[in-house]
Every structure is written in C-alpha cells, then in structure tokens.
Design a protein around this motif. Structure first.
Motif, PDB file in Angstrom:
ATOM      1  N   TRP A 234       4.355 -18.974 -19.960  1.00 30.16           N
ATOM      2  CA  TRP A 234       5.493 -19.273 -19.100  1.00 30.16           C
ATOM      3  C   TRP A 234       5.712 -20.778 -19.089  1.00 30.16           C
ATOM      4  CZ3 TRP A 234       6.079 -16.018 -13.997  1.00 30.16           C
ATOM      5  CH2 TRP A 234       6.110 -14.662 -14.321  1.00 30.16           C
ATOM      6  N   SER A 235       6.981 -21.179 -19.104  1.00 25.19           N
ATOM      7  CA  SER A 235       7.329 -22.594 -19.033  1.00 25.19           C
ATOM      8  C   SER A 235       8.241 -22.829 -17.843  1.00 25.19           C
ATOM      9  CB  SER A 235       8.013 -23.056 -20.325  1.00 25.19           C
ATOM     10  OG  SER A 235       9.218 -22.344 -20.546  1.00 25.19           O
ATOM     11  N   ALA A 236       8.054 -23.971 -17.181  1.00 26.50           N
ATOM     12  CA  ALA A 236       8.905 -24.378 -16.068  1.00 26.50           C
ATOM     13  C   ALA A 236       9.694 -25.594 -16.504  1.00 26.50           C
ATOM     14  CB  ALA A 236       8.066 -24.700 -14.837  1.00 26.50           C
ATOM     15  N   GLY A 237      11.018 -25.591 -16.193  1.00 27.44           N
ATOM     16  CA  GLY A 237      11.865 -26.648 -16.705  1.00 27.44           C
ATOM     17  C   GLY A 237      12.649 -27.382 -15.648  1.00 27.44           C
ATOM     18  N   GLY A 238      13.129 -28.541 -16.037  1.00 33.66           N
ATOM     19  CA  GLY A 238      13.985 -29.326 -15.170  1.00 33.66           C
ATOM     20  C   GLY A 238      15.359 -28.718 -14.991  1.00 33.66           C
ATOM     21  N   ASP A 239      15.675 -27.649 -15.732  1.00 35.57           N
ATOM     22  CA  ASP A 239      16.952 -26.956 -15.571  1.00 35.57           C
ATOM     23  C   ASP A 239      16.897 -25.879 -14.502  1.00 35.57           C
ATOM     24  OD1 ASP A 239      15.304 -25.209 -16.870  1.00 35.57           O
ATOM     25  OD2 ASP A 239      16.608 -24.868 -18.598  1.00 35.57           O
ATOM     26  N   GLY A 240      15.744 -25.764 -13.787  1.00 33.52           N
ATOM     27  CA  GLY A 240      15.627 -24.794 -12.711  1.00 33.52           C
ATOM     28  C   GLY A 240      15.271 -23.391 -13.157  1.00 33.52           C
ATOM     29  N   THR A 241      14.870 -23.211 -14.418  1.00 33.59           N
ATOM     30  CA  THR A 241      14.522 -21.884 -14.918  1.00 33.59           C
ATOM     31  C   THR A 241      13.044 -21.798 -15.261  1.00 33.59           C
ATOM     32  OG1 THR A 241      14.954 -22.399 -17.248  1.00 33.59           O
ATOM     33  CG2 THR A 241      16.820 -21.648 -15.917  1.00 33.59           C
ATOM     34  N   ILE A 242      12.544 -20.565 -15.247  1.00 35.24           N
ATOM     35  CA  ILE A 242      11.198 -20.233 -15.715  1.00 35.24           C
ATOM     36  C   ILE A 242      11.372 -19.252 -16.861  1.00 35.24           C
ATOM     37  CG2 ILE A 242       8.964 -19.247 -15.094  1.00 35.24           C
ATOM     38  CD1 ILE A 242       9.643 -19.949 -12.153  1.00 35.24           C
ATOM     39  N   ARG A 243      10.747 -19.528 -17.970  1.00 33.69           N
ATOM     40  CA  ARG A 243      10.937 -18.698 -19.168  1.00 33.69           C
ATOM     41  C   ARG A 243       9.602 -18.167 -19.669  1.00 33.69           C
ATOM     42  NH1 ARG A 243      16.236 -20.275 -21.893  1.00 33.69           N
ATOM     43  NH2 ARG A 243      17.228 -21.647 -20.365  1.00 33.69           N
ATOM     44  N   GLU A 244       9.674 -16.954 -20.205  1.00 33.14           N
ATOM     45  CA  GLU A 244       8.490 -16.304 -20.763  1.00 33.14           C
ATOM     46  C   GLU A 244       8.618 -16.258 -22.284  1.00 33.14           C
ATOM     47  OE1 GLU A 244       5.914 -12.136 -20.429  1.00 33.14           O
ATOM     48  OE2 GLU A 244       7.886 -12.284 -19.489  1.00 33.14           O
ATOM     49  N   TRP A 245       7.544 -16.713 -22.965  1.00 31.70           N
ATOM     50  CA  TRP A 245       7.559 -16.807 -24.425  1.00 31.70           C
ATOM     51  C   TRP A 245       6.530 -15.853 -25.005  1.00 31.70           C
ATOM     52  CZ3 TRP A 245      11.445 -19.834 -26.088  1.00 31.70           C
ATOM     53  CH2 TRP A 245      11.956 -20.771 -25.181  1.00 31.70           C
ATOM     54  N   GLN A 246       6.994 -15.024 -25.927  1.00 29.96           N
ATOM     55  CA  GLN A 246       6.114 -14.066 -26.601  1.00 29.96           C
ATOM     56  C   GLN A 246       5.233 -14.809 -27.606  1.00 29.96           C
ATOM     57  OE1 GLN A 246       8.156 -11.290 -29.078  1.00 29.96           O
ATOM     58  NE2 GLN A 246       6.437  -9.888 -29.237  1.00 29.96           N
ATOM     59  N   ILE A 247       3.988 -14.464 -27.653  1.00 30.57           N
ATOM     60  CA  ILE A 247       3.081 -15.100 -28.609  1.00 30.57           C
ATOM     61  C   ILE A 247       2.286 -14.032 -29.335  1.00 30.57           C
ATOM     62  CG2 ILE A 247       2.841 -17.223 -27.263  1.00 30.57           C
ATOM     63  CD1 ILE A 247       0.164 -16.238 -26.277  1.00 30.57           C
ATOM     64  N   GLY A 248       1.752 -14.375 -30.467  1.00 34.13           N
ATOM     65  CA  GLY A 248       0.797 -13.509 -31.167  1.00 34.13           C
ATOM     66  C   GLY A 248       1.392 -12.647 -32.240  1.00 34.13           C
ATOM     67  N   ASN A 249       2.179 -11.636 -31.889  1.00 39.21           N
ATOM     68  CA  ASN A 249       2.596 -10.616 -32.849  1.00 39.21           C
ATOM     69  C   ASN A 249       3.951 -10.899 -33.483  1.00 39.21           C
ATOM     70  OD1 ASN A 249       0.263  -9.107 -32.326  1.00 39.21           O
ATOM     71  ND2 ASN A 249       1.222  -8.113 -30.570  1.00 39.21           N
ATOM     72  N   ALA A 250       4.465 -12.059 -33.295  1.00 42.68           N
ATOM     73  CA  ALA A 250       5.781 -12.388 -33.868  1.00 42.68           C
ATOM     74  C   ALA A 250       5.646 -13.554 -34.830  1.00 42.68           C
ATOM     75  CB  ALA A 250       6.768 -12.744 -32.766  1.00 42.68           C
ATOM     76  N   THR A 251       6.493 -13.535 -35.865  1.00 40.85           N
ATOM     77  CA  THR A 251       6.473 -14.637 -36.822  1.00 40.85           C
ATOM     78  C   THR A 251       7.072 -15.891 -36.205  1.00 40.85           C
ATOM     79  OG1 THR A 251       8.595 -13.870 -37.692  1.00 40.85           O
ATOM     80  CG2 THR A 251       6.604 -13.088 -38.792  1.00 40.85           C
ATOM     81  N   GLN A 252       7.963 -15.703 -35.211  1.00 40.30           N
ATOM     82  CA  GLN A 252       8.581 -16.833 -34.542  1.00 40.30           C
ATOM     83  C   GLN A 252       8.538 -16.603 -33.042  1.00 40.30           C
ATOM     84  OE1 GLN A 252      12.537 -17.658 -35.812  1.00 40.30           O
ATOM     85  NE2 GLN A 252      12.698 -19.588 -34.707  1.00 40.30           N
TER      86      GLN A 252
END
Length: 504
Positions: A250-268
C-alpha cells in the motif's frame, strides 16, 4: 484501479481490557510534536520538531528517562543489532548512537549531499557464528538529493580482528565500538533514477521499493542496485509511505489517495485498488498495518481504520485537532494462549505466550516469498531466453563455420594457382636470364661488350645494325673479319675522294 466503496464508519464502542478493541490510554501535552519515534526494548526514542531526542518508558510515555540534544532536525530513525541506532537528519548525514550508553558515536558523512528522509536496514545475511560475529548486512538511505545510498555493514567481536573487507577498504569504513562488538559501515552503491526527493523506502525480500516526491515508485534489486521497474505517476503528488499489507504493498500519497499494488505473480506491478478517504484530500501522512486493519491519518482530525481486505473504513477515531500529522508504530505485542493436558497427572495448564518487538509478521513474510518466487520465475525466464539465444548463436556459428571453411578452400586454391603462376614466372625469368647471358657472351666475343653498359651507345649500335640490314650488309655484323675488310674498303674510297658512295 477500481474505487473502493467505504461503508459508513462505525461509532467507537467501549471495549473491555481483555477483548479486541481500541482505546486511548493516555494523552500528553508535549509542547512540540514528536516527529519520529522507535521502540528499542523497554524504551522509546523520540525526536521532536526541534531536534531534541527524549527517551521514554515504553509502558508509560509520561516518564522521560533521558534527553539528548542534537540541534539537528531528525527525519527518521532505525535500530540495528547489536545496539546501534541510526538517525537520518536534515543535514550532516546520518548520526549513529550507542543505545545502551545513550551516546553519540559517529556520523556517516559523504553518502548524500542533502538531508536523509528515510532508512531501511537489512537483517543479517546468515546466522551468527560464535566468536566470528554477525554476517555482513546492508542498509539503504533515501535523501532529498534524489538518490538512494546503499551501505555495507560489517560486525565483529571487539577483541577480534576486523573482517577482510574492512582491512582492505583503506579507511572507508566508519567504525564504532558497541561494547562486545565493533561495527564498520562503508558507503556502497549510489542509486539514481528519481527526479525529486526520496520519501519512503520498503525492503521486501530481494527487492527495495522507493517512493518519491516526483510521484513515482521504483523497485530495485537489493543484490546489485539495478532498477527493475518504474511505476510512473503512482500518485499525482508525493509518495509519502510504503507498507506491506497482506500480500500487497500500500502507498500513501500527497494526492489524498491510498493505493494497493499487486506484487509477485505479475510481470508488471499494477494498481488493483485505490481509496480516497474523505477529509484526506490534502495528503495521506501515514499508514500502519495492524492485524486485519490498516490505520491511516491525513490532514484531518480523525484516524481512519481501513479493512486490509476491501480498503473500506471500518472505524474512525477522533484524535487530534486540526489534523493528525503522523502515526508511530512504537511497540508490537502478540499473545497466544495455549492449554496443555496430561493423562498422567490428569491436569490442565494454561500458558500465555507473549511476543514483543518489531519481528516480521506473516504479511511481510508472504510478500517477501512472493517476490522471491517472482524473482525465481524471472530468473528461469531469463535462463530460457539465454538458452534459446545460445542455441541460435550455435546455429549461426555452425553456418558461419561452414562459410569460413569454404572461403579457406577458395583461398587455398588461389594460393596454389598463385604458386603455380609464380613458378611459370620464375621459369620465364630463368629463360630470359640465360638468353641475356648468351647475348652478353656474343657481344663480348664481338668486342662490343661495353655497349651493354652504355644504353646510348647500344641504341646507336642498333641504329647502325638497322642500316646495315636495310643495305643487305647485316651479315657483316656477325663476321668480324668481313666487317674489317668492309671498313678498310671505306678508307680506300675516302682516299680516292669517292666517299660519296658511302653516303648513297
């Protein structure tokens, strides 16, 4: 990325002490806010916005055990065994403190040209060996000079010899004494790529994640410092926090959003979900995973608790006014109740197992395992591509070898023809030399050998020969006696005044 739908926030309910729940147990008026804090054993080291460091009791935050003035703003802190505390500062590098003695030991100067915003320290690369020390470790620091610096960390017994890496480094290591151990720290790779300050670092297995004021997230290989992936425009503002939640980041940003990033099983790496908590429009300042929940704060008076599964708000706590600037994960306690029974003594015993400290949780281990699997799969794909490339090169090499052999055969044939031609030329040369030798012998016998050494005289003689041949007297040139008689006749004609016959 799909927007997560936040359910209506639940009101805070009274919780019993031995049940799950949240309660604020103490409120202290400090005068200056705490900028950074870290728990080491039963103590919590706190740095305020003036740069002063206070050491408080873990279980009673009102009790200050010591104060350490620094006159430098401290952005971040990190602990590393055996008893070494790193402090990232706005200037003059990274300060190193002896935790046991609560004293400044040294500073890491030269790794950055600016302030240090964030730190990530490695665990030992192997098990500690008795009498040898802790195996080599690494650390990383992110700075407002746009770079990430890798640090090599060597630890050895104070009474023993320094490791070869330290002895052979010609004084590049900053060595600090920590009682039974010495620690040597030397700058390693300087990792470039971000175009603004590096705000967040997260070590997951073989990878290092970095978030920056340029809005991007970069993923680096811990082994060689190469950047394996760049997520441009991860946020429309600064990337302020990176944390592991379940098997994602999870990333927290100065744009006021929290985003979830998939890791591991994806090429990107891809953003699979995002949420914009109401009131956090100006910025999301901190994220702290806690079990099945994730605590978050932004430019808002409330702390919002998000579900790690759906990113929806499950709780909301009124905390600070006008806003909550940070969340500091000070301590971690995990308690398990175990029962034991025996058919021998027919008794039941209840055991309470409590684990404290910042040990890796299952989410972090799963995320690291996923990245190791991804790295292994990527390595297998690279190996397959390399195998195919080698096979293709071998085919091309075989074709080139056949062509080269054909060219060698052609060259050998040309060489043989050249040698044969050279033999013919040598034969002609020998023939001409024999002819020349016979001609020279004839000229010598005729008393004309000197003509061969004088080209002009030879040319005149040849002209005379042509005249004799045209007059039908060419045989005289091959008969010296007849030529002498002819010349005597010429003298006689001149004596009689009849030389005109010699001109016609």
């Amino acid at each position: 990325a799909s927007e997560a739908v936040a359910p209506q926030a639940k009101t805070k309910a009274k919780q019993k002490a031995d049940e799950e729940g949240v309660s604020c147990t103490k409120t202290l008026d400090l005068g200056l806010a705490i900028r950074s804090a870290i728990c080491v054993g039963k103590e919590v080291w706190c740095a305020d916005w003036r740069g002063a460091v206070s050491i408080r009791e873990r279980d009673d935050a009102s009790k200050v055990k010591a104060e350490i003035p620094t006159n430098k703003y401290i952005w971040c802190m990190a602990h590393q065994e055996p008893g070494l505390l790193w402090m990232g500062q706005e200037s003059q590098g990274i300060s190193l403190f002896h935790i046991g003695k609560r004293e400044f030991k040294s500073a890491l100067i030269g790794g950055h040209t600016g302030g240090v915003y964030c730190l990530a320290l490695d665990e030992a690369l192997g098990d500690e060996e008795e009498g040898v020390g802790i195996p080599p470790r690494r650390g990383w620091s992110g700075s407002n000079d746009f770079t990430i610096r890798q640090w090599w960390i060597e630890t050895w017994p104070a009474k023993g010899p320094a490791p070869a890496r330290v002895r052979e480094a010609n004084g590049k290591h900053t060595v600090v004494e920590l009682g039974k151990y010495k620690v040597g720290i030397a700058p390693g790779l300087s990792m470039h790529g971000h175009t603004n300050g590096v705000r967040a670092l997260l070590r997951i297995g073989p990878s290092l994640w970095s978030g920056s004021d340029d809005g991007s997230i970069r993923i680096w290989s811990c082994a060689d410092g190469t950047c394996s992936e760049v997520i441009e425009d991860a946020h429309k503002g600064s990337v302020l926090r990176l944390v592991v939640v379940r098997s994602s980041v999870w990333s927290a940003g100065g744009d006021g959003t929290i985003r979830e990033w998939q890791i591991g099983n994806a090429t990107q790496t891809a953003c699979v979900r995002k949420v914009a908590p109401p009131g956090f429009e100006k910025s999301v300042y901190a994220l702290v995973p806690l079990g099945r929940d994730v605590w978050s704060c932004g430019h808002h008076p409330s702390i919002r608790v998000l579900s790690s599964g759906g990113m929806g708000t499950t709780e909301e706590y009124d905390a600070h006014h006008p806003f909550v600037s940070n969340l500091l994960a000070v301590d971690r306690v995990e308690t398990r109740i175990i029962w034991s029974t025996s058919i021998g003594d027919k008794k039941l015993k209840v055991w309470r197992h409590t684990v404290r400290g910042n040990v890796p949780n299952m989410d972090e281990l799963r995320a690291a395992n996923n990245l190791y699997e991804k790295e292994s799969q990527t390595g297998a794909e690279r190996m397959s591509k390399l195998t195919d490339a080698i096979a293709e090169l071998e085919t091309e090499l075989e074709a080139a070898s056949r062509e080269y052999r054909g060219q060698l055969d052609d060259l050998a044939q040309l060489l043989a023809e050249e040698r044969a031609s050279k033999g013919d030329i040598d034969e002609r040369r020998r023939f001409l030399e024999a002819e020349m030798e016979g001609l020279r012998r004839l000229f010598d016998e005729a008393g004309l050998g000197h003509l061969l050494e004088d080209p002009e005289a030879l040319r005149t003689f040849l002209d005379i020969k042509r005249l004799f041949d045209e007059a039908g007297l060419g045989h005289l040139l091959t008969d010296p006696e007849a030529l002498k008689k002819f010349l005597a006749l010429g003298e006689a004609l001149r004596a009689l005044g009849l030389e005109r016959f010699l001109e016609d």
